[in-house]
Design an enzyme around this catalytic site. Sequence first.
Site, PDB file in Angstrom:
ATOM      1  N   ASP A  67       0.819  -1.212   0.000  1.00 35.74           N
ATOM      2  CA  ASP A  67       0.000   0.000   0.000  1.00 35.74           C
ATOM      3  C   ASP A  67       0.854   1.263   0.000  1.00 35.74           C
ATOM      4  O   ASP A  67       2.072   1.210   0.211  1.00 35.74           O
ATOM      5  CB  ASP A  67      -0.986   0.009   1.194  1.00 35.74           C
ATOM      6  CG  ASP A  67      -0.351  -0.519   2.487  1.00 35.74           C
ATOM      7  OD1 ASP A  67       0.884  -0.436   2.626  1.00 35.74           O
ATOM      8  OD2 ASP A  67      -1.093  -1.009   3.345  1.00 35.74           O
ATOM      9  N   ASN A 137      -7.562  -4.079  14.016  1.00 37.79           N
ATOM     10  CA  ASN A 137      -8.943  -4.333  13.572  1.00 37.79           C
ATOM     11  C   ASN A 137      -9.017  -5.469  12.549  1.00 37.79           C
ATOM     12  O   ASN A 137     -10.044  -5.661  11.908  1.00 37.79           O
ATOM     13  CB  ASN A 137      -9.556  -3.049  12.988  1.00 37.79           C
ATOM     14  CG  ASN A 137      -8.838  -2.568  11.730  1.00 37.79           C
ATOM     15  OD1 ASN A 137      -7.881  -3.197  11.273  1.00 37.79           O
ATOM     16  ND2 ASN A 137      -9.279  -1.464  11.180  1.00 37.79           N
ATOM     17  N   HIS A 139      -7.227  -5.735   9.738  1.00 41.34           N
ATOM     18  CA  HIS A 139      -6.949  -5.410   8.336  1.00 41.34           C
ATOM     19  C   HIS A 139      -5.631  -6.034   7.877  1.00 41.34           C
ATOM     20  O   HIS A 139      -4.732  -6.287   8.674  1.00 41.34           O
ATOM     21  CB  HIS A 139      -7.003  -3.891   8.069  1.00 41.34           C
ATOM     22  CG  HIS A 139      -5.854  -3.090   8.574  1.00 41.34           C
ATOM     23  ND1 HIS A 139      -5.934  -1.730   8.792  1.00 41.34           N
ATOM     24  CD2 HIS A 139      -4.570  -3.424   8.900  1.00 41.34           C
ATOM     25  CE1 HIS A 139      -4.766  -1.283   9.222  1.00 41.34           C
ATOM     26  NE2 HIS A 139      -3.931  -2.288   9.296  1.00 41.34           N
ATOM     27  N   GLU A 144      -9.599  -2.528   5.042  1.00 41.60           N
ATOM     28  CA  GLU A 144     -10.249  -2.350   6.327  1.00 41.60           C
ATOM     29  C   GLU A 144     -11.464  -3.282   6.430  1.00 41.60           C
ATOM     30  O   GLU A 144     -11.930  -3.801   5.408  1.00 41.60           O
ATOM     31  CB  GLU A 144     -10.706  -0.894   6.462  1.00 41.60           C
ATOM     32  CG  GLU A 144      -9.576   0.135   6.380  1.00 41.60           C
ATOM     33  CD  GLU A 144      -8.728   0.201   7.646  1.00 41.60           C
ATOM     34  OE1 GLU A 144      -8.592  -0.811   8.356  1.00 41.60           O
ATOM     35  OE2 GLU A 144      -8.181   1.287   7.923  1.00 41.60           O
TER      36      GLU A 144
HETATM   37  P1  PGA Z   1       2.029  -2.365  12.600  1.00 37.21           P
HETATM   38  O1  PGA Z   1       0.896  -2.328  11.460  1.00 37.21           O
HETATM   39  O2  PGA Z   1       3.053  -3.339  12.119  1.00 37.21           O
HETATM   40  O3  PGA Z   1       2.538  -0.965  12.638  1.00 37.21           O
HETATM   41  O4  PGA Z   1       1.365  -2.805  13.859  1.00 37.21           O
HETATM   42  C1  PGA Z   1       0.408  -3.518  10.949  1.00 37.21           C
HETATM   43  C2  PGA Z   1      -0.725  -3.220   9.993  1.00 37.21           C
HETATM   44  O5  PGA Z   1      -1.458  -2.244  10.221  1.00 37.21           O
HETATM   45  O6  PGA Z   1      -0.889  -3.977   9.017  1.00 37.21           O
END
Ligand code: PGA
Length: 268
Positions: A67, A137, A139, A144
């Site tokens: 992304d 969450n 994702h 999302e």
């Molecule tokens: P993080 O993010 O490694 O900063 O916890 C993971 C994600 O949101 O996919």
Amino acid sequence: MQIIIYDNAHQVAESAAKWVKELINKKPAPVLGLATGSTPISLYKQLVEQHKAQGLSFKNVTTFNLDEYHQIDPLNPQSYRSFMDKNLFSHVDIDMNNTFLPTCAVGENPRVQGLAYEENIKKHGGIDLQILGIGANGHIGFNEPTSSLSSRTRIKTLTQQTISDNSRLFKPNEKQPTMAMTMGIATIMNARYVLLMATGANKANAVKDMITGGVSAMCPASALQMHENAIILLDKAAASELGEQNYYQWAESENRKLIEHYGYFHNY
Ligand code: PGA
């Protein structure tokens, strides 16, 4: 799913690095899917160390990131392009022309850009190994909750939870983007292997939903239950809500024997 539980986050990164290293050493022109966020930073550190100390070469590697923020200047230190340069690309011998992110600059049409990203992945023969983190969450990428399980690379509006989870990375005077281009869930599912890393207690509920909940757009990572080769690397804190930990650990010790004999990959 192959679920492997380690004592700590360092061991999770060490294990992920072994998968990446074997792919790079065995496949002549490997295609890696990359992730940003806090979790994969220690994986990239290990890969950089192995490049410097053991000559692990990225010369023939092509990368596709999951992304990128919508309309962000690649030179903006908050862009995922900058993140990748800082944490991996600038320290190894990768050809920068072979590093791709799903960008959409000002004036570009996100639909056209999304389709072009999908085509580019196809043109390179598909992704061999996709690195993933998981949001609190559930994702994956910026897919999302409620993202279609058949989604492809496109623009997404971030949830308030993701915006607030990521706000720690922005200074008070910096504008935090609220939209991003992201590979879709179907794009991720097309990777030959996926390697999801999750560490820390704040991921424990999402990990539980991903592994033991039903397959649902409300937990995008649960789609990985349908993936042929999904490897889930957890530290103890992220695994703490799972009920079958003894079974996972026993299965892993049996699996290890196969890996030692046949290697990590059976098709790529
Ligand atoms: P993080 O993010 O490694 O900063 O916890 C993971 C994600 O949101 O996919």
